[in-house]
Design an enzyme around this catalytic site. Structure first.
Site, mmCIF file in Angstrom:
data_model
loop_
_atom_site.group_PDB
_atom_site.id
_atom_site.type_symbol
_atom_site.label_atom_id
_atom_site.label_comp_id
_atom_site.label_asym_id
_atom_site.label_seq_id
_atom_site.Cartn_x
_atom_site.Cartn_y
_atom_site.Cartn_z
ATOM 1 N N GLU A 1 36.089 4.619 -39.894
ATOM 2 C CA GLU A 1 36.248 5.998 -40.344
ATOM 3 C C GLU A 1 36.203 6.135 -41.864
ATOM 4 O O GLU A 1 36.543 7.183 -42.409
ATOM 5 C CB GLU A 1 37.547 6.593 -39.790
ATOM 6 C CG GLU A 1 37.535 6.692 -38.269
ATOM 7 C CD GLU A 1 38.697 7.493 -37.723
ATOM 8 O OE1 GLU A 1 39.493 8.020 -38.528
ATOM 9 O OE2 GLU A 1 38.811 7.600 -36.500
ATOM 10 N N ARG B 1 36.738 11.960 -34.051
ATOM 11 C CA ARG B 1 36.822 10.671 -33.379
ATOM 12 C C ARG B 1 36.266 9.600 -34.317
ATOM 13 O O ARG B 1 35.605 9.888 -35.312
ATOM 14 C CB ARG B 1 36.032 10.665 -32.060
ATOM 15 C CG ARG B 1 36.454 11.706 -31.042
ATOM 16 C CD ARG B 1 37.923 11.703 -30.685
ATOM 17 N NE ARG B 1 38.411 10.497 -30.032
ATOM 18 C CZ ARG B 1 38.618 10.365 -28.720
ATOM 19 N NH1 ARG B 1 38.364 11.380 -27.905
ATOM 20 N NH2 ARG B 1 39.115 9.243 -28.227
ATOM 21 N N LYS C 1 41.571 17.190 -29.512
ATOM 22 C CA LYS C 1 40.244 16.598 -29.592
ATOM 23 C C LYS C 1 39.364 17.246 -28.530
ATOM 24 O O LYS C 1 39.538 16.975 -27.333
ATOM 25 C CB LYS C 1 40.302 15.091 -29.350
ATOM 26 C CG LYS C 1 41.033 14.295 -30.410
ATOM 27 C CD LYS C 1 41.127 12.828 -30.004
ATOM 28 C CE LYS C 1 41.697 11.962 -31.111
ATOM 29 N NZ LYS C 1 41.899 10.557 -30.662
#
Length: 426
Positions: A205, A365, A336
């Site tokens: 990420e 995500r 989410k």
């Protein structure tokens, strides 16, 4: 009817990990067009909606030709003729068409890409940005960002056990200032790690991929990074995503870095000590999804002073949010959209959380795309917080930068949630 759906088309695209995913275009009678993309998680709750992947040897079994086919051959014929302005009806049709409790027939990836594309097309047809369309005329705020500085867990080859070490710029007065503060902390952390020989690239990420000797060393280094960047703890605070289901099961927590197995009570003691030592104001999934007793004990101890988020524990489901309220097992929820499969179901979870007084965080995500829909969702629904990943990599920065554009478009009417977006009294 100008907003009638006339064409639906899916294709295979590639996410931020170089893995295939689904993109869907929806076109309306008036020519309006919307596009939706499906992200993918690395650490997933066992009760979340299932992606449809091909299996087999091609692309390590991760190809999405079946999901693309489901959109083009099954979903498209059923959607054509429906009104894009009726998101609930369109999403209900997708749910009925799938007909399984976990989206296993059509796949949550094909469904969320389609659902988001419908909303995008509807917004275009109304001459509105998606956030504006979703707000239904209600007042909105730019969300407080949770931004990863160190990546761990499933996002970083388990270099550290805790999945995300994040910061929250609670002292900023605008979203623009919030990003400046995070940038200063991120780069201070990189310099501090480099000086110690502990910087080893970036994780999935975009956060620094560290080489720490313990999980607590990451907390020590992050606290020093905040201070080195020139901020007090009432200006920039820490958030953790423990993702405890990744190393905990049956009330036993096996930490590779600490080389120790903890019971629920022992792990609780570790977390409480961290909270009393470091400026932590938010903890996500502190205990495994099967450890309700652990979640209850943690929330009972600290739920009045910090935000306790359920992610794997709640998987964006109304019934699990209701149960958590009854059990006193957390006080906030991660939202989410792909975790539940449609935008309408995500909204239902948001409304349930709001009704119960829960804090809310819209989340990306670890496997992401350039889609910026969640920036609009977090703002348009006035959720209060947004978690996207780190402060590098374009699939992350696209979402932060979109929030800046939204803030600018609001002009004098702009508002930033800041510390008030958190579920706690500051």
């Amino acid at each position: 009817m100008k907003t009638r759906i006339t064409h639906v088309h899916a294709r295979r695209i590639w996410d931020s990990r170089g893995r295939p995913t689904v993109e869907v275009d929806v076109t309306l009678q008036d020519g309006s067009k919307g596009t939706g993309m499906a992200p993918a998680g690395a650490s997933r709750g066992s009760r979340e909606a299932l992606e449809l992947r091909d299996g087999g040897e091609l692309l390590n079994g991760l190809d999405v030709s079946q999901a693309v086919s489901q959109v083009n051959q099954v979903i498209a014929p059923s959607l054509v003729g429906m009104d894009a302005l009726d998101q609930s009806q369109a999403d209900h049709m997708l749910i009925e068409l799938d007909g399984t409790p976990n989206k296993s027939r059509l796949g949550a990836n094909s469904m969320i890409a389609t659902s988001l594309a419908i909303a995008q097309a509807a917004a275009v047809s109304q001459g509105q940005a998606l956030w504006q369309y979703l707000s239904q005329g209600q007042a909105v705020r730019l969300p407080l960002p949770q931004i990863q500085i160190f990546g761990g867990g499933a996002h970083a080859g388990r270099r550290v056990d805790i999945q995300d070490f994040l910061v929250m710029p609670i002292g900023a007065q605008s979203f623009d200032e919030a990003l400046v503060m995070v940038a200063n902390v991120y780069h201070a952390a990189g310099q501090l790690m480099a000086s110690q020989g502990k910087r080893h690239g970036v994780a999935d990420e975009g956060g620094w991929w560290p080489d720490f000797s313990s999980n607590e060393e990451a907390l020590q280094t992050l606290t020093r990074s905040i201070e080195q960047a020139g901020y007090r703890h009432d200006q920039v605070a820490i958030a953790l995503d423990v993702a405890a289901s990744e190393f905990g099961q049956g009330g036993r927590y096996t930490l590779g870095l600490d080389q120790h197995v903890y019971s629920t009570d022992e792990w609780l003691a570790v977390l409480l000590r961290w909270l009393n030592t470091y400026p932590i104001l938010s903890v996500e999934d502190p205990f495994a999804e099967d450890d309700t007793a652990g979640m209850q004990a943690f929330t009972k101890h600290v739920g009045q002073r910090i935000q306790v988020i359920g992610d794997d524990y709640l998987v964006t489901r109304v019934d699990l949010i209701d149960a958590a309220v009854r059990d006193g097992a957390c006080n906030a929820v991660l939202l989410k959209p792909n975790q539940v499969g449609t935008l309408s179901e995500t909204r239902s979870a948001m409304l349930a959380a709001r009704q119960h007084g829960f804090g809310m965080v819209v989340s990306a995500r670890s496997g992401e795309t350039e889609d910026t829909a969640i920036s609009h969702i977090a703002t348009g629904w006035n959720v209060g917080q947004l978690k996207v990943g780190s402060f590098t990599r374009s699939e992350r920065m696209a979402k932060w930068n979109e929030c800046l554009r939204i803030e600018e478009s609001l002009g004098k009417n702009t508002s930033y949630a800041g510390k008030h977006g958190l579920k706690l009294a500051l």
